[in-house]
Design a protein around this motif. Sequence first.
Motif, PDB file in Angstrom:
ATOM      1  N   ALA A  10       0.846  -1.207   0.000  1.00  0.00           N
ATOM      2  CA  ALA A  10       0.000   0.000   0.000  1.00  0.00           C
ATOM      3  C   ALA A  10       0.874   1.247   0.000  1.00  0.00           C
ATOM      4  O   ALA A  10       0.603   2.203  -0.731  1.00  0.00           O
ATOM      5  CB  ALA A  10      -0.934  -0.001   1.204  1.00  0.00           C
ATOM      6  N   LEU A  11       1.918   1.238   0.793  1.00  0.00           N
ATOM      7  CA  LEU A  11       2.829   2.382   0.823  1.00  0.00           C
ATOM      8  C   LEU A  11       3.531   2.545  -0.518  1.00  0.00           C
ATOM      9  O   LEU A  11       3.636   3.662  -1.043  1.00  0.00           O
ATOM     10  CB  LEU A  11       3.840   2.220   1.963  1.00  0.00           C
ATOM     11  CG  LEU A  11       4.750   3.400   2.227  1.00  0.00           C
ATOM     12  CD1 LEU A  11       3.952   4.679   2.500  1.00  0.00           C
ATOM     13  CD2 LEU A  11       5.680   3.099   3.394  1.00  0.00           C
ATOM     14  N   ARG A  12       3.984   1.439  -1.107  1.00  0.00           N
ATOM     15  CA  ARG A  12       4.621   1.507  -2.421  1.00  0.00           C
ATOM     16  C   ARG A  12       3.651   1.990  -3.493  1.00  0.00           C
ATOM     17  O   ARG A  12       4.013   2.779  -4.367  1.00  0.00           O
ATOM     18  CB  ARG A  12       5.201   0.140  -2.797  1.00  0.00           C
ATOM     19  CG  ARG A  12       6.475  -0.168  -2.027  1.00  0.00           C
ATOM     20  CD  ARG A  12       6.996  -1.564  -2.213  1.00  0.00           C
ATOM     21  NE  ARG A  12       7.003  -2.073  -3.578  1.00  0.00           N
ATOM     22  CZ  ARG A  12       7.225  -3.351  -3.877  1.00  0.00           C
ATOM     23  NH1 ARG A  12       7.452  -4.230  -2.919  1.00  0.00           N
ATOM     24  NH2 ARG A  12       7.233  -3.750  -5.126  1.00  0.00           N
ATOM     25  N   LEU A  13       2.410   1.527  -3.435  1.00  0.00           N
ATOM     26  CA  LEU A  13       1.395   1.932  -4.392  1.00  0.00           C
ATOM     27  C   LEU A  13       1.146   3.436  -4.297  1.00  0.00           C
ATOM     28  O   LEU A  13       1.116   4.138  -5.309  1.00  0.00           O
ATOM     29  CB  LEU A  13       0.103   1.152  -4.115  1.00  0.00           C
ATOM     30  CG  LEU A  13      -1.033   1.275  -5.115  1.00  0.00           C
ATOM     31  CD1 LEU A  13      -1.946   0.054  -4.998  1.00  0.00           C
ATOM     32  CD2 LEU A  13      -1.851   2.507  -4.931  1.00  0.00           C
ATOM     33  N   MET A  14       0.987   3.935  -3.082  1.00  0.00           N
ATOM     34  CA  MET A  14       0.748   5.367  -2.888  1.00  0.00           C
ATOM     35  C   MET A  14       1.953   6.184  -3.346  1.00  0.00           C
ATOM     36  O   MET A  14       1.802   7.239  -3.958  1.00  0.00           O
ATOM     37  CB  MET A  14       0.422   5.654  -1.423  1.00  0.00           C
ATOM     38  CG  MET A  14      -0.901   5.080  -0.948  1.00  0.00           C
ATOM     39  SD  MET A  14      -2.335   5.892  -1.658  1.00  0.00           S
ATOM     40  CE  MET A  14      -2.329   7.415  -0.718  1.00  0.00           C
ATOM     41  N   LEU A  15       3.134   5.697  -3.064  1.00  0.00           N
ATOM     42  CA  LEU A  15       4.347   6.391  -3.501  1.00  0.00           C
ATOM     43  C   LEU A  15       4.443   6.383  -5.027  1.00  0.00           C
ATOM     44  O   LEU A  15       4.811   7.389  -5.635  1.00  0.00           O
ATOM     45  CB  LEU A  15       5.589   5.749  -2.875  1.00  0.00           C
ATOM     46  CG  LEU A  15       6.917   6.422  -3.151  1.00  0.00           C
ATOM     47  CD1 LEU A  15       6.913   7.878  -2.696  1.00  0.00           C
ATOM     48  CD2 LEU A  15       8.045   5.662  -2.456  1.00  0.00           C
ATOM     49  N   ASP A  16       4.078   5.283  -5.650  1.00  0.00           N
ATOM     50  CA  ASP A  16       4.075   5.200  -7.106  1.00  0.00           C
ATOM     51  C   ASP A  16       3.106   6.221  -7.705  1.00  0.00           C
ATOM     52  O   ASP A  16       3.432   6.909  -8.673  1.00  0.00           O
ATOM     53  CB  ASP A  16       3.710   3.776  -7.547  1.00  0.00           C
ATOM     54  CG  ASP A  16       3.963   3.539  -9.025  1.00  0.00           C
ATOM     55  OD1 ASP A  16       3.186   4.065  -9.857  1.00  0.00           O
ATOM     56  OD2 ASP A  16       4.939   2.835  -9.353  1.00  0.00           O
ATOM     57  N   LEU A  17       1.915   6.333  -7.131  1.00  0.00           N
ATOM     58  CA  LEU A  17       0.951   7.330  -7.599  1.00  0.00           C
ATOM     59  C   LEU A  17       1.511   8.741  -7.457  1.00  0.00           C
ATOM     60  O   LEU A  17       1.332   9.575  -8.344  1.00  0.00           O
ATOM     61  CB  LEU A  17      -0.372   7.210  -6.837  1.00  0.00           C
ATOM     62  CG  LEU A  17      -1.250   6.011  -7.171  1.00  0.00           C
ATOM     63  CD1 LEU A  17      -2.421   5.924  -6.195  1.00  0.00           C
ATOM     64  CD2 LEU A  17      -1.744   6.084  -8.604  1.00  0.00           C
ATOM     65  N   ALA A  18       2.193   8.993  -6.351  1.00  0.00           N
ATOM     66  CA  ALA A  18       2.777  10.323  -6.131  1.00  0.00           C
ATOM     67  C   ALA A  18       3.924  10.593  -7.108  1.00  0.00           C
ATOM     68  O   ALA A  18       4.035  11.690  -7.665  1.00  0.00           O
ATOM     69  CB  ALA A  18       3.278  10.449  -4.692  1.00  0.00           C
ATOM     70  N   MET A  19       4.760   9.588  -7.344  1.00  0.00           N
ATOM     71  CA  MET A  19       5.914   9.757  -8.230  1.00  0.00           C
ATOM     72  C   MET A  19       5.502   9.969  -9.681  1.00  0.00           C
ATOM     73  O   MET A  19       6.188  10.660 -10.426  1.00  0.00           O
ATOM     74  CB  MET A  19       6.825   8.525  -8.155  1.00  0.00           C
ATOM     75  CG  MET A  19       7.602   8.425  -6.884  1.00  0.00           C
ATOM     76  SD  MET A  19       8.550   6.887  -6.778  1.00  0.00           S
ATOM     77  CE  MET A  19       9.595   7.053  -8.213  1.00  0.00           C
ATOM     78  N   ASN A  20       4.417   9.352 -10.072  1.00  0.00           N
ATOM     79  CA  ASN A  20       3.995   9.380 -11.469  1.00  0.00           C
ATOM     80  C   ASN A  20       2.794  10.295 -11.689  1.00  0.00           C
ATOM     81  O   ASN A  20       2.060  10.141 -12.659  1.00  0.00           O
ATOM     82  CB  ASN A  20       3.694   7.952 -11.946  1.00  0.00           C
ATOM     83  CG  ASN A  20       4.942   7.107 -11.934  1.00  0.00           C
ATOM     84  OD1 ASN A  20       5.815   7.287 -12.772  1.00  0.00           O
ATOM     85  ND2 ASN A  20       5.057   6.227 -10.965  1.00  0.00           N
ATOM     86  N   ASN A  21       2.627  11.245 -10.795  1.00  0.00           N
ATOM     87  CA  ASN A  21       1.507  12.172 -10.872  1.00  0.00           C
ATOM     88  C   ASN A  21       1.750  13.215 -11.962  1.00  0.00           C
ATOM     89  O   ASN A  21       2.515  14.146 -11.783  1.00  0.00           O
ATOM     90  CB  ASN A  21       1.303  12.855  -9.518  1.00  0.00           C
ATOM     91  CG  ASN A  21       0.130  13.790  -9.533  1.00  0.00           C
ATOM     92  OD1 ASN A  21      -0.683  13.784 -10.451  1.00  0.00           O
ATOM     93  ND2 ASN A  21       0.037  14.618  -8.512  1.00  0.00           N
ATOM     94  N   THR A  22       1.072  13.004 -13.084  1.00  0.00           N
ATOM     95  CA  THR A  22       1.170  13.950 -14.202  1.00  0.00           C
ATOM     96  C   THR A  22      -0.148  14.690 -14.384  1.00  0.00           C
ATOM     97  O   THR A  22      -0.301  15.445 -15.334  1.00  0.00           O
ATOM     98  CB  THR A  22       1.509  13.214 -15.508  1.00  0.00           C
ATOM     99  OG1 THR A  22       0.436  12.294 -15.789  1.00  0.00           O
ATOM    100  CG2 THR A  22       2.837  12.490 -15.412  1.00  0.00           C
ATOM    101  N   GLY A  23      -1.093  14.438 -13.485  1.00  0.00           N
ATOM    102  CA  GLY A  23      -2.429  15.010 -13.636  1.00  0.00           C
ATOM    103  C   GLY A  23      -3.369  14.059 -14.343  1.00  0.00           C
ATOM    104  O   GLY A  23      -4.559  14.323 -14.440  1.00  0.00           O
ATOM    105  N   GLU A  24      -2.837  12.962 -14.855  1.00  0.00           N
ATOM    106  CA  GLU A  24      -3.661  11.967 -15.532  1.00  0.00           C
ATOM    107  C   GLU A  24      -3.786  10.736 -14.645  1.00  0.00           C
ATOM    108  O   GLU A  24      -2.962  10.506 -13.758  1.00  0.00           O
ATOM    109  CB  GLU A  24      -3.039  11.596 -16.874  1.00  0.00           C
ATOM    110  CG  GLU A  24      -2.925  12.806 -17.790  1.00  0.00           C
ATOM    111  CD  GLU A  24      -2.708  12.425 -19.229  1.00  0.00           C
ATOM    112  OE1 GLU A  24      -2.819  11.238 -19.565  1.00  0.00           O
ATOM    113  OE2 GLU A  24      -2.433  13.343 -20.009  1.00  0.00           O
TER     114      GLU A  24
END
Length: 144
Positions: A10-24
């Motif tokens: 869950a922490l890795r998933l949330m971090l992945d979403l944050a790292m790859n946040n392009t607005g899409e």
Amino acid sequence: MKISTKGRYALRLMLDLAMNNTGENISLKAIAERQDVSVKYLEQIIAMLNRAGYVRSERGAGGGYRLTMKPEQYTVGMILRLTEGDLCVTSCTAEEQNHCERYGECVTVKVWDKINKAISDVVDNITLADLLEEEKEMINDFVI
């Protein structure tokens, strides 16, 4: 206390979403590939995160997931408590109603309370933004 794969992923998933946040929106398949975790397992975790309002989901073409808040608004503690429940090291110091008959007279409770406080002090003071910064530093160190 031992953090399960659910909490770690869950922490890795949330971090992945944050790292790859392009607005899409970001597909769960893309996250699963980057994190080397099965889509099926991530589906269970993302459902918890979605119900808690930590992520927003959209169906259809261009669908996927994104964070509902800024990375600095999520703490590691928030994510772990959602997936793991209480982070206390013993049931006698759990935040839920205490069922230990010896609670008021047991001196070892002070030890467990100190450990619980130390854990909370760590996980409640590290945000996704902090982890993003550390990730960038690791990448820069690796490139050099």
